[in-house]
Motif scaffolding. Sequence first.
Motif, PDB file in Angstrom:
ATOM      1  N   TYR A 177       0.840  -1.210   0.000  1.00 49.75           N
ATOM      2  CA  TYR A 177       0.000   0.000   0.000  1.00 49.75           C
ATOM      3  C   TYR A 177       0.873   1.257   0.000  1.00 49.75           C
ATOM      4  O   TYR A 177       0.687   2.168  -0.809  1.00 49.75           O
ATOM      5  CB  TYR A 177      -0.934   0.006   1.217  1.00 49.75           C
ATOM      6  CG  TYR A 177      -1.895   1.178   1.197  1.00 49.75           C
ATOM      7  CD1 TYR A 177      -3.184   1.029   0.721  1.00 49.75           C
ATOM      8  CD2 TYR A 177      -1.493   2.441   1.640  1.00 49.75           C
ATOM      9  CE1 TYR A 177      -4.060   2.112   0.676  1.00 49.75           C
ATOM     10  CE2 TYR A 177      -2.348   3.525   1.596  1.00 49.75           C
ATOM     11  CZ  TYR A 177      -3.633   3.359   1.117  1.00 49.75           C
ATOM     12  OH  TYR A 177      -4.480   4.423   1.065  1.00 49.75           O
ATOM     13  N   ASP A 178       1.848   1.283   0.886  1.00 58.75           N
ATOM     14  CA  ASP A 178       2.680   2.484   1.002  1.00 58.75           C
ATOM     15  C   ASP A 178       3.591   2.679  -0.212  1.00 58.75           C
ATOM     16  O   ASP A 178       3.882   3.806  -0.598  1.00 58.75           O
ATOM     17  CB  ASP A 178       3.503   2.444   2.296  1.00 58.75           C
ATOM     18  CG  ASP A 178       2.612   2.661   3.517  1.00 58.75           C
ATOM     19  OD1 ASP A 178       1.563   3.324   3.359  1.00 58.75           O
ATOM     20  OD2 ASP A 178       2.945   2.170   4.594  1.00 58.75           O
ATOM     21  N   ALA A 233       1.358   4.232  -2.659  1.00 56.89           N
ATOM     22  CA  ALA A 233       0.947   5.585  -2.252  1.00 56.89           C
ATOM     23  C   ALA A 233       2.089   6.593  -2.345  1.00 56.89           C
ATOM     24  O   ALA A 233       1.857   7.800  -2.434  1.00 56.89           O
ATOM     25  CB  ALA A 233       0.403   5.539  -0.824  1.00 56.89           C
ATOM     26  N   LYS A 247      -6.404   2.038  -4.298  1.00 59.46           N
ATOM     27  CA  LYS A 247      -7.360   0.926  -4.398  1.00 59.46           C
ATOM     28  C   LYS A 247      -7.721   0.645  -5.853  1.00 59.46           C
ATOM     29  O   LYS A 247      -7.843  -0.509  -6.264  1.00 59.46           O
ATOM     30  CB  LYS A 247      -8.612   1.245  -3.567  1.00 59.46           C
ATOM     31  CG  LYS A 247      -8.276   1.280  -2.073  1.00 59.46           C
ATOM     32  CD  LYS A 247      -9.386   0.679  -1.243  1.00 59.46           C
ATOM     33  CE  LYS A 247      -8.829   0.294   0.124  1.00 59.46           C
ATOM     34  NZ  LYS A 247      -9.612   0.895   1.204  1.00 59.46           N
ATOM     35  N   GLU A 282      -6.005   7.151  -1.100  1.00 59.12           N
ATOM     36  CA  GLU A 282      -6.643   5.859  -0.850  1.00 59.12           C
ATOM     37  C   GLU A 282      -7.465   5.414  -2.061  1.00 59.12           C
ATOM     38  O   GLU A 282      -7.414   4.257  -2.478  1.00 59.12           O
ATOM     39  CB  GLU A 282      -7.524   5.952   0.395  1.00 59.12           C
ATOM     40  CG  GLU A 282      -8.051   4.595   0.817  1.00 59.12           C
ATOM     41  CD  GLU A 282      -8.783   4.637   2.154  1.00 59.12           C
ATOM     42  OE1 GLU A 282      -8.482   5.526   2.980  1.00 59.12           O
ATOM     43  OE2 GLU A 282      -9.647   3.786   2.349  1.00 59.12           O
ATOM     44  N   ARG A 283      -8.184   6.356  -2.634  1.00 59.89           N
ATOM     45  CA  ARG A 283      -9.032   6.038  -3.782  1.00 59.89           C
ATOM     46  C   ARG A 283      -8.162   5.525  -4.944  1.00 59.89           C
ATOM     47  O   ARG A 283      -8.450   4.500  -5.558  1.00 59.89           O
ATOM     48  CB  ARG A 283      -9.810   7.281  -4.219  1.00 59.89           C
ATOM     49  CG  ARG A 283     -10.929   6.997  -5.215  1.00 59.89           C
ATOM     50  CD  ARG A 283     -11.554   8.276  -5.746  1.00 59.89           C
ATOM     51  NE  ARG A 283     -10.629   9.077  -6.553  1.00 59.89           N
ATOM     52  CZ  ARG A 283     -10.280   8.774  -7.809  1.00 59.89           C
ATOM     53  NH1 ARG A 283     -10.741   7.692  -8.392  1.00 59.89           N
ATOM     54  NH2 ARG A 283      -9.426   9.544  -8.458  1.00 59.89           N
ATOM     55  N   LYS A 323      -5.304  12.699   1.588  1.00 56.22           N
ATOM     56  CA  LYS A 323      -5.296  11.309   2.028  1.00 56.22           C
ATOM     57  C   LYS A 323      -6.388  10.456   1.364  1.00 56.22           C
ATOM     58  O   LYS A 323      -6.148   9.341   0.916  1.00 56.22           O
ATOM     59  CB  LYS A 323      -5.457  11.261   3.548  1.00 56.22           C
ATOM     60  CG  LYS A 323      -5.067   9.940   4.152  1.00 56.22           C
ATOM     61  CD  LYS A 323      -4.692  10.074   5.618  1.00 56.22           C
ATOM     62  CE  LYS A 323      -4.211   8.748   6.165  1.00 56.22           C
ATOM     63  NZ  LYS A 323      -5.179   7.962   6.884  1.00 56.22           N
ATOM     64  N   ASN A 324      -7.598  11.003   1.287  1.00 56.84           N
ATOM     65  CA  ASN A 324      -8.694  10.205   0.699  1.00 56.84           C
ATOM     66  C   ASN A 324      -8.494   9.979  -0.800  1.00 56.84           C
ATOM     67  O   ASN A 324      -8.867   8.943  -1.341  1.00 56.84           O
ATOM     68  CB  ASN A 324     -10.064  10.819   1.012  1.00 56.84           C
ATOM     69  CG  ASN A 324     -10.185  12.258   0.519  1.00 56.84           C
ATOM     70  OD1 ASN A 324      -9.181  12.862   0.105  1.00 56.84           O
ATOM     71  ND2 ASN A 324     -11.385  12.801   0.554  1.00 56.84           N
TER      72      ASN A 324
END
Length: 365
Positions: free
Chosen positions: A93-94, A97, A115, A111-112, A107-108
Amino acid sequence: MSKVRVLGLRKRFDKTIAVDGVSFEVGDGDFVVLLGPSGCGKTTTLRCIAGLETPDEGEIYIDDRLVNDLPPKDRDIAMVFQSYALYPHMSVYDNLAFPLKMRKYPKNEIERRVKEVARLLRIEDLLERRPRQLSGGQQQRVALGRALVRNPKVWLMDEPLSNLDAKLRVYMRAELKKLQKDLKITTIYVTHDQAEAMAMADKVAVMNHGKILQYAPPNVVYEKPADLFVAGFLGSPPMNFVEADLIERDSKILLDAGIFVYQLPDEVGSVVKGKVTSNKVVLGFRPEHMILSKNKIPETFFQANLYVVEPMGSNLIVDIKAGEYLLKAIVAPTVELPPLGERVWAGFIADRLHLFDAKTELAIL
Ligand SMILES: Nc1ncnc2c1ncn2[C@@H]1O[C@H](COP(=O)(O)OP(=O)(O)O)[C@@H](O)[C@H]1O
Ligand SMILES: [Mg+2]
Protein backbone atom coordinates in the motif's frame (compact mmCIF):
# COMPACT_ATOMS: atom_id res chain seq x y z
CA MET A 1 -3.96 13.40 -25.05
CA SER A 2 -0.26 12.79 -25.07
CA LYS A 3 2.16 12.41 -27.91
CA VAL A 4 5.91 12.14 -27.82
CA ARG A 5 8.22 13.46 -30.51
CA VAL A 6 11.96 12.89 -30.58
CA LEU A 7 13.99 14.82 -33.16
CA GLY A 8 17.65 14.26 -34.04
CA LEU A 9 18.61 12.93 -30.63
CA ARG A 10 22.35 12.46 -30.03
CA LYS A 11 24.17 11.39 -26.88
CA ARG A 12 27.82 10.53 -26.43
CA PHE A 13 29.67 9.19 -23.40
CA ASP A 14 33.36 10.02 -23.88
CA LYS A 15 34.23 8.09 -27.04
CA THR A 16 31.04 6.02 -27.14
CA ILE A 17 28.26 7.34 -29.35
CA ALA A 18 25.26 5.88 -27.53
CA VAL A 19 22.51 7.58 -29.56
CA ASP A 20 23.36 8.70 -33.07
CA GLY A 21 20.58 10.83 -34.53
CA VAL A 22 17.36 9.20 -33.40
CA SER A 23 14.00 10.61 -34.53
CA PHE A 24 10.54 9.14 -34.03
CA GLU A 25 7.02 10.05 -33.06
CA VAL A 26 4.66 8.23 -30.73
CA GLY A 27 0.96 8.87 -31.28
CA ASP A 28 -1.54 9.36 -28.48
CA GLY A 29 -2.22 6.04 -26.76
CA ASP A 30 0.30 4.14 -28.85
CA PHE A 31 2.54 1.36 -27.60
CA VAL A 32 5.96 1.80 -29.18
CA VAL A 33 8.81 -0.64 -28.61
CA LEU A 34 12.50 0.22 -28.99
CA LEU A 35 14.07 -3.08 -29.99
CA GLY A 36 17.71 -3.90 -30.51
CA PRO A 37 20.74 -5.78 -29.17
CA SER A 38 22.48 -4.89 -25.93
CA GLY A 39 24.39 -1.62 -26.19
CA CYS A 40 22.47 -0.20 -29.18
CA GLY A 41 21.28 2.86 -27.26
CA LYS A 42 17.75 1.93 -26.14
CA THR A 43 18.15 2.81 -22.47
CA THR A 44 19.98 6.04 -23.23
CA THR A 45 17.17 7.11 -25.58
CA LEU A 46 14.58 6.36 -22.91
CA ARG A 47 16.56 8.15 -20.19
CA CYS A 48 16.84 11.24 -22.40
CA ILE A 49 13.05 11.24 -22.81
CA ALA A 50 12.66 10.84 -19.06
CA GLY A 51 15.08 13.69 -18.40
CA LEU A 52 17.59 11.45 -16.62
CA GLU A 53 20.21 12.15 -19.29
CA THR A 54 20.91 15.43 -21.05
CA PRO A 55 21.08 15.04 -24.85
CA ASP A 56 24.05 16.51 -26.70
CA GLU A 57 21.75 17.39 -29.58
CA GLY A 58 18.11 17.04 -30.48
CA GLU A 59 14.68 17.95 -29.22
CA ILE A 60 12.14 16.07 -27.17
CA TYR A 61 8.51 17.12 -27.24
CA ILE A 62 5.69 15.85 -25.06
CA ASP A 63 2.38 17.08 -26.43
CA ASP A 64 4.10 19.66 -28.61
CA ARG A 65 5.87 21.14 -25.63
CA LEU A 66 9.66 21.15 -25.79
CA VAL A 67 10.75 19.43 -22.57
CA ASN A 68 14.56 19.47 -22.97
CA ASP A 69 14.92 21.95 -20.12
CA LEU A 70 12.25 20.46 -17.85
CA PRO A 71 13.41 18.36 -14.89
CA PRO A 72 12.13 14.75 -14.84
CA LYS A 73 9.47 15.42 -12.21
CA ASP A 74 7.83 18.09 -14.39
CA ARG A 75 7.57 15.93 -17.51
CA ASP A 76 4.53 13.99 -16.29
CA ILE A 77 6.04 10.63 -17.15
CA ALA A 78 6.42 7.44 -15.13
CA MET A 79 9.25 5.01 -15.62
CA VAL A 80 9.44 1.29 -14.84
CA PHE A 81 12.84 -0.34 -14.77
CA GLN A 82 14.10 -3.90 -14.99
CA SER A 83 14.79 -3.89 -11.26
CA TYR A 84 11.55 -3.10 -9.52
CA ALA A 85 13.19 -0.93 -6.86
CA LEU A 86 10.33 -1.25 -4.39
CA TYR A 87 10.90 0.16 -0.92
CA PRO A 88 11.54 -3.02 1.12
CA HIS A 89 10.50 -1.57 4.49
CA MET A 90 7.15 -0.30 3.18
CA SER A 91 3.94 -2.25 2.65
CA VAL A 92 2.58 -2.66 -0.87
CA TYR A 93 0.00 0.00 0.00
CA ASP A 94 2.68 2.48 1.00
CA ASN A 95 4.79 1.66 -2.04
CA LEU A 96 1.82 2.48 -4.26
CA ALA A 97 0.95 5.58 -2.25
CA PHE A 98 4.48 6.94 -2.22
CA PRO A 99 4.44 8.93 -5.51
CA LEU A 100 1.18 10.57 -4.41
CA LYS A 101 2.40 11.39 -0.90
CA MET A 102 5.48 13.01 -2.43
CA ARG A 103 3.19 15.25 -4.42
CA LYS A 104 1.04 15.98 -1.37
CA TYR A 105 -2.21 14.47 -2.63
CA PRO A 106 -5.00 14.50 0.01
CA LYS A 107 -5.30 11.31 2.03
CA ASN A 108 -8.69 10.21 0.70
CA GLU A 109 -7.57 10.80 -2.89
CA ILE A 110 -4.48 8.64 -2.23
CA GLU A 111 -6.64 5.86 -0.85
CA ARG A 112 -9.03 6.04 -3.78
CA ARG A 113 -6.23 5.85 -6.36
CA VAL A 114 -4.25 3.11 -4.64
CA LYS A 115 -7.36 0.93 -4.40
CA GLU A 116 -8.23 1.60 -8.03
CA VAL A 117 -4.75 0.62 -9.24
CA ALA A 118 -4.65 -2.43 -6.94
CA ARG A 119 -7.95 -3.57 -8.41
CA LEU A 120 -6.70 -3.08 -11.98
CA LEU A 121 -3.54 -5.08 -11.30
CA ARG A 122 -5.31 -7.65 -9.14
CA ILE A 123 -3.10 -7.08 -6.11
CA GLU A 124 -5.87 -5.97 -3.73
CA ASP A 125 -5.17 -8.88 -1.39
CA LEU A 126 -1.49 -8.00 -1.12
CA LEU A 127 -1.70 -4.41 0.11
CA GLU A 128 -0.54 -5.20 3.66
CA ARG A 129 2.45 -7.29 2.61
CA ARG A 130 6.08 -6.28 2.31
CA PRO A 131 7.85 -6.69 -1.08
CA ARG A 132 9.90 -9.68 0.13
CA GLN A 133 6.65 -11.54 0.82
CA LEU A 134 5.71 -11.31 -2.86
CA SER A 135 6.61 -13.43 -5.89
CA GLY A 136 8.55 -11.87 -8.78
CA GLY A 137 5.40 -11.37 -10.80
CA GLN A 138 3.59 -9.75 -7.88
CA GLN A 139 6.53 -7.42 -7.25
CA GLN A 140 6.51 -6.44 -10.87
CA ARG A 141 2.81 -5.62 -10.67
CA VAL A 142 3.42 -3.39 -7.69
CA ALA A 143 6.17 -1.62 -9.64
CA LEU A 144 3.76 -1.14 -12.55
CA GLY A 145 1.10 0.06 -10.12
CA ARG A 146 3.45 2.64 -8.70
CA ALA A 147 4.09 3.94 -12.22
CA LEU A 148 0.35 4.05 -12.91
CA VAL A 149 -0.99 5.56 -9.77
CA ARG A 150 -0.37 9.18 -10.77
CA ASN A 151 -2.04 8.66 -14.13
CA PRO A 152 0.99 9.95 -16.03
CA LYS A 153 0.92 11.25 -19.59
CA VAL A 154 3.58 8.82 -20.74
CA TRP A 155 4.80 5.44 -19.56
CA LEU A 156 8.46 4.62 -20.12
CA MET A 157 9.50 1.02 -19.50
CA ASP A 158 12.99 -0.41 -19.68
CA GLU A 159 12.96 -4.22 -19.98
CA PRO A 160 10.40 -4.46 -17.16
CA LEU A 161 9.79 -8.19 -17.62
CA SER A 162 13.30 -9.48 -18.11
CA ASN A 163 13.78 -10.56 -14.48
CA LEU A 164 10.77 -12.86 -14.61
CA ASP A 165 10.92 -16.53 -15.55
CA ALA A 166 9.91 -17.42 -19.10
CA LYS A 167 6.35 -18.50 -18.35
CA LEU A 168 5.53 -15.49 -16.20
CA ARG A 169 7.11 -13.18 -18.76
CA VAL A 170 4.78 -14.42 -21.49
CA TYR A 171 1.81 -14.11 -19.12
CA MET A 172 2.75 -10.61 -17.96
CA ARG A 173 3.35 -9.28 -21.44
CA ALA A 174 -0.25 -10.02 -22.37
CA GLU A 175 -1.49 -8.49 -19.09
CA LEU A 176 0.60 -5.39 -19.66
CA LYS A 177 -0.60 -5.00 -23.21
CA LYS A 178 -4.21 -5.33 -22.09
CA LEU A 179 -3.69 -2.77 -19.34
CA GLN A 180 -2.04 -0.33 -21.74
CA LYS A 181 -4.89 -0.70 -24.22
CA ASP A 182 -7.55 -0.29 -21.52
CA LEU A 183 -5.91 2.80 -20.01
CA LYS A 184 -4.69 4.18 -23.37
CA ILE A 185 -1.46 5.43 -21.84
CA THR A 186 1.10 6.45 -24.43
CA THR A 187 3.94 4.00 -23.86
CA ILE A 188 7.57 3.63 -24.93
CA TYR A 189 8.89 0.20 -24.04
CA VAL A 190 12.47 -1.02 -24.36
CA THR A 191 13.43 -4.65 -24.96
CA HIS A 192 16.09 -6.76 -26.66
CA ASP A 193 13.57 -9.60 -27.04
CA GLN A 194 12.15 -9.65 -30.56
CA ALA A 195 9.25 -11.93 -29.63
CA GLU A 196 8.20 -9.54 -26.86
CA ALA A 197 8.40 -6.59 -29.27
CA MET A 198 6.34 -8.41 -31.90
CA ALA A 199 3.73 -9.44 -29.35
CA MET A 200 3.27 -6.08 -27.66
CA ALA A 201 3.99 -3.21 -30.01
CA ASP A 202 1.76 -1.07 -32.18
CA LYS A 203 5.01 0.10 -33.75
CA VAL A 204 8.56 -1.20 -33.42
CA ALA A 205 11.71 0.92 -33.76
CA VAL A 206 14.53 -1.51 -34.59
CA MET A 207 17.83 -0.04 -33.40
CA ASN A 208 21.49 -0.85 -33.92
CA HIS A 209 24.60 1.23 -33.17
CA GLY A 210 22.58 4.16 -31.86
CA LYS A 211 20.36 4.46 -34.94
CA ILE A 212 16.81 3.48 -35.82
CA LEU A 213 16.97 1.25 -38.89
CA GLN A 214 13.23 0.80 -39.34
CA TYR A 215 10.14 2.15 -37.58
CA ALA A 216 6.95 0.37 -38.53
CA PRO A 217 4.20 -1.96 -37.22
CA PRO A 218 5.45 -5.43 -36.21
CA ASN A 219 4.07 -7.21 -39.26
CA VAL A 220 5.81 -4.72 -41.56
CA VAL A 221 9.25 -5.06 -39.93
CA TYR A 222 8.77 -8.81 -40.10
CA GLU A 223 7.46 -9.10 -43.65
CA LYS A 224 9.26 -6.15 -45.23
CA PRO A 225 12.52 -5.68 -43.32
CA ALA A 226 14.38 -2.58 -44.51
CA ASP A 227 17.82 -4.14 -44.33
CA LEU A 228 19.87 -7.21 -43.49
CA PHE A 229 20.15 -6.36 -39.80
CA VAL A 230 16.41 -5.99 -39.28
CA ALA A 231 15.77 -9.13 -41.33
CA GLY A 232 18.15 -11.14 -39.18
CA PHE A 233 17.07 -9.71 -35.84
CA LEU A 234 13.36 -10.54 -36.04
CA GLY A 235 12.17 -14.11 -36.17
CA SER A 236 13.12 -17.31 -34.37
CA PRO A 237 14.84 -19.25 -35.78
CA PRO A 238 16.10 -16.30 -37.84
CA MET A 239 15.91 -15.80 -41.58
CA ASN A 240 18.30 -17.88 -43.71
CA PHE A 241 20.84 -15.85 -45.70
CA VAL A 242 22.69 -17.06 -48.79
CA GLU A 243 25.13 -14.94 -50.80
CA ALA A 244 24.80 -14.93 -54.55
CA ASP A 245 26.11 -13.37 -57.77
CA LEU A 246 23.54 -11.68 -59.92
CA ILE A 247 23.95 -12.75 -63.54
CA GLU A 248 22.11 -11.50 -66.60
CA ARG A 249 21.72 -14.11 -69.31
CA ASP A 250 19.40 -14.04 -72.35
CA SER A 251 17.59 -11.11 -70.66
CA LYS A 252 16.90 -13.31 -67.63
CA ILE A 253 18.16 -12.47 -64.14
CA LEU A 254 19.81 -15.42 -62.41
CA LEU A 255 21.04 -15.58 -58.83
CA ASP A 256 24.01 -17.92 -58.60
CA ALA A 257 24.41 -18.97 -54.96
CA GLY A 258 26.70 -21.91 -55.57
CA ILE A 259 24.29 -24.29 -53.84
CA PHE A 260 21.65 -23.39 -56.44
CA VAL A 261 20.97 -21.07 -59.35
CA TYR A 262 17.66 -19.31 -58.95
CA GLN A 263 15.93 -17.51 -61.78
CA LEU A 264 13.92 -14.44 -60.86
CA PRO A 265 10.55 -13.99 -62.54
CA ASP A 266 10.91 -11.42 -65.38
CA GLU A 267 8.94 -8.61 -63.74
CA VAL A 268 10.86 -9.06 -60.47
CA GLY A 269 14.17 -9.30 -62.32
CA SER A 270 13.80 -5.88 -63.92
CA VAL A 271 12.96 -4.26 -60.55
CA VAL A 272 16.01 -5.88 -58.95
CA LYS A 273 18.30 -4.87 -61.83
CA GLY A 274 17.34 -1.25 -61.37
CA LYS A 275 18.17 -1.27 -57.67
CA VAL A 276 21.42 -3.18 -57.16
CA THR A 277 24.73 -1.30 -56.76
CA SER A 278 26.84 -4.32 -57.80
CA ASN A 279 26.29 -7.93 -58.79
CA LYS A 280 26.65 -9.12 -55.18
CA VAL A 281 23.37 -9.85 -53.43
CA VAL A 282 22.13 -11.77 -50.39
CA LEU A 283 19.04 -13.94 -50.60
CA GLY A 284 16.92 -14.20 -47.49
CA PHE A 285 14.17 -16.71 -46.81
CA ARG A 286 12.49 -17.47 -43.52
CA PRO A 287 12.43 -21.01 -42.08
CA GLU A 288 8.62 -21.10 -42.29
CA HIS A 289 8.78 -20.37 -46.01
CA MET A 290 11.05 -23.28 -46.82
CA ILE A 291 9.78 -26.43 -48.42
CA LEU A 292 11.45 -29.80 -47.80
CA SER A 293 10.78 -33.12 -49.43
CA LYS A 294 12.30 -36.58 -49.45
CA ASN A 295 11.74 -36.82 -53.20
CA LYS A 296 11.87 -34.02 -55.72
CA ILE A 297 8.63 -32.08 -56.12
CA PRO A 298 8.00 -28.99 -58.33
CA GLU A 299 8.56 -26.54 -55.42
CA THR A 300 12.00 -27.91 -54.57
CA PHE A 301 15.03 -26.99 -56.65
CA PHE A 302 18.17 -27.81 -54.69
CA GLN A 303 19.63 -30.67 -52.72
CA ALA A 304 21.00 -30.72 -49.22
CA ASN A 305 21.80 -33.16 -46.46
CA LEU A 306 19.54 -33.68 -43.49
CA TYR A 307 21.68 -32.43 -40.60
CA VAL A 308 19.44 -32.54 -37.53
CA VAL A 309 15.74 -32.47 -36.63
CA GLU A 310 14.45 -30.47 -33.65
CA PRO A 311 10.86 -31.48 -32.76
CA MET A 312 8.97 -28.50 -31.31
CA GLY A 313 5.64 -30.21 -30.69
CA SER A 314 3.41 -28.37 -33.15
CA ASN A 315 6.13 -28.36 -35.82
CA LEU A 316 9.68 -29.41 -36.60
CA ILE A 317 12.77 -27.28 -37.01
CA VAL A 318 14.84 -29.07 -39.61
CA ASP A 319 18.47 -28.11 -40.19
CA ILE A 320 19.86 -28.96 -43.58
CA LYS A 321 23.40 -28.63 -44.85
CA ALA A 322 23.86 -27.26 -48.36
CA GLY A 323 27.48 -26.57 -49.29
CA GLU A 324 28.88 -24.46 -46.45
CA TYR A 325 25.41 -23.29 -45.38
CA LEU A 326 23.36 -24.64 -42.50
CA LEU A 327 19.78 -23.68 -43.31
CA LYS A 328 16.81 -23.93 -40.99
CA ALA A 329 13.32 -24.91 -42.07
CA ILE A 330 10.11 -25.09 -40.06
CA VAL A 331 7.88 -27.85 -41.37
CA ALA A 332 4.83 -29.81 -40.28
CA PRO A 333 5.56 -33.00 -38.28
CA THR A 334 3.78 -34.94 -41.02
CA VAL A 335 6.40 -34.10 -43.67
CA GLU A 336 8.19 -37.22 -44.83
CA LEU A 337 11.96 -36.86 -44.37
CA PRO A 338 14.90 -39.11 -45.21
CA PRO A 339 17.14 -40.52 -42.44
CA LEU A 340 19.73 -38.16 -40.92
CA GLY A 341 22.71 -37.48 -43.18
CA GLU A 342 20.84 -38.38 -46.35
CA ARG A 343 19.75 -36.24 -49.26
CA VAL A 344 16.75 -33.98 -48.91
CA TRP A 345 15.21 -31.73 -51.58
CA ALA A 346 14.67 -28.10 -50.64
CA GLY A 347 13.11 -24.91 -51.92
CA PHE A 348 11.32 -21.80 -50.70
CA ILE A 349 8.07 -20.02 -51.52
CA ALA A 350 9.06 -17.77 -54.43
CA ASP A 351 7.10 -14.68 -53.48
CA ARG A 352 8.45 -14.77 -49.91
CA LEU A 353 12.02 -14.36 -51.09
CA HIS A 354 13.92 -11.33 -49.74
CA LEU A 355 16.88 -9.88 -51.56
CA PHE A 356 19.49 -7.51 -50.15
CA ASP A 357 22.28 -5.54 -51.75
CA ALA A 358 25.44 -7.14 -50.33
CA LYS A 359 27.27 -3.81 -50.23
CA THR A 360 24.65 -1.41 -48.83
CA GLU A 361 22.80 -4.22 -46.95
CA LEU A 362 19.52 -2.51 -47.92
CA ALA A 363 16.51 -4.52 -49.04
CA ILE A 364 15.91 -4.56 -52.78
CA LEU A 365 13.05 -7.05 -52.71
N1 LIG B 1 26.65 6.35 -18.22
C1 LIG B 1 27.37 5.83 -19.21
N2 LIG B 1 28.70 6.03 -19.32
C2 LIG B 1 29.42 5.54 -20.33
N3 LIG B 1 28.91 4.80 -21.33
C3 LIG B 1 27.59 4.54 -21.30
C4 LIG B 1 26.75 5.04 -20.25
N4 LIG B 1 25.49 4.62 -20.50
C5 LIG B 1 25.54 3.91 -21.64
N5 LIG B 1 26.78 3.85 -22.13
C6 LIG B 1 27.20 3.20 -23.37
O1 LIG B 1 26.37 3.65 -24.40
C7 LIG B 1 26.01 2.59 -25.28
C8 LIG B 1 24.49 2.43 -25.29
O2 LIG B 1 24.08 1.99 -24.02
P1 LIG B 1 22.55 1.74 -23.64
O3 LIG B 1 21.75 2.92 -24.03
O4 LIG B 1 22.53 1.34 -22.22
O5 LIG B 1 22.19 0.50 -24.58
P2 LIG B 1 21.02 -0.59 -24.46
O6 LIG B 1 20.02 -0.11 -23.47
O7 LIG B 1 20.47 -0.67 -25.86
O8 LIG B 1 21.68 -1.88 -24.07
C9 LIG B 1 26.74 1.36 -24.78
O9 LIG B 1 27.94 1.23 -25.48
C10 LIG B 1 27.01 1.71 -23.32
O10 LIG B 1 28.16 1.04 -22.85
MG1 LIG C 1 19.36 -1.07 -21.70
